[in-house]
Design an enzyme around this catalytic site. Structure first.
Site, PDB file in Angstrom:
ATOM      1  N   ASP A  46      49.294-105.481 -52.428  1.00  0.00           N
ATOM      2  CA  ASP A  46      47.953-105.088 -52.001  1.00  0.00           C
ATOM      3  C   ASP A  46      47.067-104.738 -53.205  1.00  0.00           C
ATOM      4  OD1 ASP A  46      46.079-104.582 -49.977  1.00  0.00           O
ATOM      5  OD2 ASP A  46      47.559-103.550 -48.740  1.00  0.00           O
ATOM      6  N   GLU A  60      44.419-109.362 -51.631  1.00  0.00           N
ATOM      7  CA  GLU A  60      43.255-108.916 -52.392  1.00  0.00           C
ATOM      8  C   GLU A  60      41.988-109.087 -51.561  1.00  0.00           C
ATOM      9  OE1 GLU A  60      40.990-111.171 -53.452  1.00  0.00           O
ATOM     10  OE2 GLU A  60      40.173-110.543 -55.373  1.00  0.00           O
ATOM     11  N   TRP A  61      42.179-109.474 -50.296  1.00  0.00           N
ATOM     12  CA  TRP A  61      41.120-109.561 -49.263  1.00  0.00           C
ATOM     13  C   TRP A  61      40.021-110.574 -49.583  1.00  0.00           C
ATOM     14  CZ3 TRP A  61      40.987-104.293 -51.540  1.00  0.00           C
ATOM     15  CH2 TRP A  61      42.109-103.569 -51.187  1.00  0.00           C
ATOM     16  N   GLY A  62      40.247-111.419 -50.592  1.00  0.00           N
ATOM     17  CA  GLY A  62      39.246-112.440 -50.899  1.00  0.00           C
ATOM     18  C   GLY A  62      38.070-111.945 -51.705  1.00  0.00           C
ATOM     19  N   ASP A  95      40.997-107.229 -43.172  1.00  0.00           N
ATOM     20  CA  ASP A  95      42.081-107.153 -42.180  1.00  0.00           C
ATOM     21  C   ASP A  95      41.669-107.702 -40.813  1.00  0.00           C
ATOM     22  OD1 ASP A  95      43.269-105.883 -44.263  1.00  0.00           O
ATOM     23  OD2 ASP A  95      43.765-104.052 -43.176  1.00  0.00           O
TER      24      ASP A  95
HETATM   25  C1  GLA Z   1      45.627-103.163 -46.390  1.00  0.00           C
HETATM   26  C2  GLA Z   1      46.100-104.589 -46.083  1.00  0.00           C
HETATM   27  C3  GLA Z   1      46.810-104.603 -44.736  1.00  0.00           C
HETATM   28  C4  GLA Z   1      47.971-103.632 -44.754  1.00  0.00           C
HETATM   29  C5  GLA Z   1      47.506-102.229 -45.134  1.00  0.00           C
HETATM   30  C6  GLA Z   1      48.667-101.273 -45.373  1.00  0.00           C
HETATM   31  O1  GLA Z   1      44.637-102.767 -45.494  1.00  0.00           O
HETATM   32  O2  GLA Z   1      45.019-105.475 -46.090  1.00  0.00           O
HETATM   33  O3  GLA Z   1      47.253-105.907 -44.434  1.00  0.00           O
HETATM   34  O4  GLA Z   1      48.950-104.080 -45.663  1.00  0.00           O
HETATM   35  O5  GLA Z   1      46.726-102.250 -46.321  1.00  0.00           O
HETATM   36  O6  GLA Z   1      48.264 -99.987 -45.728  1.00  0.00           O
END
Ligand code: GLA
Length: 383
Positions: free
Chosen positions: A131, A165-167, A188
């Site tokens: 993450d 890394e969410w892009g 997410d």
């Molecule tokens: C972030 C990630 C999720 C999950 C949570 C865990 O939000 O994007 O997919 O792994 O952390 O805390």
């Protein structure tokens, strides 16, 4: 010397604890999940990795500086759990973070990449989700992910490395080179229509970056959650779960199940294990799908989405997605936009029903109800 197979040659398939269990994950849930993946046929359908997300960690490292499992929720320790999962013919995955702490505020791997990678390898970890929370200011994504990829590689163990890394820094442009096998392209996902629609149909711009060894990851599946669990925010209808699964298969995206596989209804287990859909997802060519209605300025982009993908056997998968809230719509695909000779006759196979619909040339049209999908495979008849 024998050649090692390419890691992540097709999109990884498995289960991850986050969507349903969040901070409540325990070792008994993981064991029961591994059992259920075998008993329900998901393992044999191709789902391979059982991955524990955040909240497996103890409050402190041990005297040797190693991460340890949470003593109450994982009393037997991670090595024993990995053994159990391996004993079921599955692979085992875990989670850490490129910052000092995980997104859930647990201890993470910044500055400890080598010892953590070695600990994971010693435990028998086959997959690491990594993450991006609590990274020091100025520390950039490519450097942090490269560091952990190198540390994993130095252990000599084959570990799928999943960048989360969410892009935000366009990881599709660098994560493969940094040693990642998949990279999140979005924030997410949650279990409702708006989330799967916005994430799923937002994948066109990076689609061409995915392929064997490195995949765009629009986050884990919410199929079958039915509004229950950690990311439940309303739930979806059966048709909406079909849209979600068909699109993730077509893109193709990693297939990480997020529901409680110990308690799936028949609809969910049949959808997740659908051989025709999984074959499209795992197609060995690993070519990207493309969006035939072009860019976001197209007049009907918000209502109707047509996606297609060339498959290794010369057939073409075409998804007709109606994302309008009310209207049924007749959607048409023309051979020309698929680089097919318009005179070429094709068998049109409905993938969900595994049935031939017709044989035709030039184009194919089908009615699609709101919030639903029709998925066909066009098989050119060669003369
Ligand atoms: C972030 C990630 C999720 C999950 C949570 C865990 O939000 O994007 O997919 O792994 O952390 O805390």
């Amino acid at each position: 010397m024998t050649q090692r197979p390419l890691l992540g040659a097709t999109p990884p398939m498995g289960w991850n604890s986050w969507n349903t269990f969040g901070a409540q994950i325990t070792e008994s849930v993981v064991r029961e999940t591994a059992d259920a993946m075998v008993a329900t046929g998901l393992r044999d359908a191709g789902y391979e990795y059982v991955v524990i997300d955040d909240f497996w960690e103890a409050d402190e490292r041990d005297a040797g500086g190693r991460l340890q499992a949470h003593p109450e929720r994982f009393p037997s320790g991670i090595a024993a759990l990995a053994d159990y999962v391996h004993g079921q013919g599955l692979k085992f995955g875990i989670y850490s973070c490129a910052g000092t702490h995980t997104c859930g505020g647990r201890l993470a791997s910044y500055g400890r990449e080598e010892i953590d990678a070695q600990t994971f390898a010693d435990w028998g970890v086959d997959y690491l989700k990594y993450d991006f929370c609590y990274r020091p200011f100025g520390a950039d994504g490519p450097t942090l992910y490269r560091r952990m990829a190198q540390a994993l590689r130095a252990t000599g163990r084959d570990v799928i490395f999943s960048a989360c890394e969410w892009g935000i820094n366009e990881p599709w442009a660098w994560a493969r080179q940094a040693g990642c096998h998949l990279w999140r392209t979005t924030g997410d996902i949650v279990d409702n229509w708006k989330s799967i629609r916005d994430i799923g149909f937002g994948q066109a711009k990076m689609a061409s970056y995915g392929g064997p060894g490195g995949w765009n990851d629009p986050d884990m599946l919410v199929v079958g959650m039915r509004g229950k669990g950690n990311v439940a925010e309303g739930g979806c209808t059966d048709d909406e779960y079909r849209v979600h699964f068909a699109l993730w298969c077509l893109l193709p995206s990693p297939l990480m199940i997020g529901c409680d596989v110990r308690a799936m209804d028949t609809f969910t287990s049949e959808l997740l294990a659908h051989p025709g859909l999984i074959a499209i997802n795992q197609d060995p060519a690993g070519l990207p799908a493309w969006n035939l209605n072009g860019d976001e300025n197209h007049w009907d982009w918000k209502n109707f989405q047509l996606w297609a993908r060339h498959l290794a056997d010369g057939s073409i998968a075409v998804g007709f997605f109606n994302i309008h809230d009310e209207n049924t719509h007749k959607m048409v695909v023309g051979w020309e936009t698929l680089s097919l000779d318009p005179r070429r006759k094709c068998r049109v196979i409905d993938v969900f029903d595994d049935e031939e619909v017709c044989i035709t040339d030039v184009s194919f049209a089908i009615n699609v109800a709101p919030h639903s999908v029709k998925l066909v495979r066009l098989v050119p008849i060669l003369d």
